[in-house]
Design a protein around this motif. Sequence first.
Motif: not given
Length: 334
Positions: A97, A99-100, A122, A199, A202
């Motif tokens: 993501d 902003d992961a 997920s 999250h 992906t």
Amino acid sequence: MTAPLLTIAIPTFDRNEVLAQTVAALLPQLGPDVSLVIRDNASPRPVAQTLAELVAGADVRIVRNPWNIGGNANILRCLETCETEWLWILGDDDLPDADAVARVLGDVRAAHADLVGVNYRSELYDRRLDLELRGGDDFLARMDSLSNVLFLSASVLRAPALQRHLRLAYAYAYSNMPHVLALLLALGGQGRVRLSTQHIATWCEADAGSSWSVVNASLAFPTVLDLPLPQRQRRLLARKVEADVHPELLGLARQLLALACADGDAAAARWAWRQMRLRRFGGGPLSARRLLAWLLGWLFVAPPLARPVVEAVARAVLGDRSSRNALQDRTQRI
């Protein structure tokens, strides 16, 4: 200058194009608290050459194994060589993501000393409830999805806690879940793991020909039950492995029949099916699934005749999911 807090390690083999997409999504998120390491498992096209322009000037380390040591061993090398407190092993074809990294850093900075890992939501499991589990018994009893915990990119782990258990992790690498067993052993009786509704990456289904072999996985997963665990934990783990990991019997029979027809080796398919049946159901009570597994074994007496029938049944039973059980055996490539 302070040392990094988090290592993002990407184990990879011969997926240079999708790897470039994953790395491109990470580069804007990197900072002094993060170290990015790519472990190239002797790809035919060296990753250092493929990514040279993309990572030029960036603080990215690419380590190339002189030999392909296998996917599980390369994953464990990421853990073994991690020099930071926290480790995020990111699949080469999983997209982080935007902003992961910020989300992960926020979680690990706030983590108590007994927190061993965080598993995030997920596409494999749409978690709706945050859970905090303490110790191995609680982890195995209340874990909501073993598949989601198996998904590498969904977990951030406290590396030193898991590194103490590398001996058994390497010994059981064939199980296809050495990172999960290292986490289980690191939990002990009081360590904590958080199952988060947040999250960070992906999951993308691999293209045909580049996915993990479900045949190999079905043979391999039960070996984790040979771990030196308390009997209660072994029973709990066996239930998780049976209920949450193995592909459905029909899909597995379909794959093995396709392999038998492609290779012209019905004997090898019969052997693999018998081994799968014994490893999964050999010590368990009589059940409908155990009986079905025995009956399906007769398909491998004449694979060319049985395959069209099984294909028709698979399309009728699986519907839209039937394509996801197409032949995708990467045993020789991982």
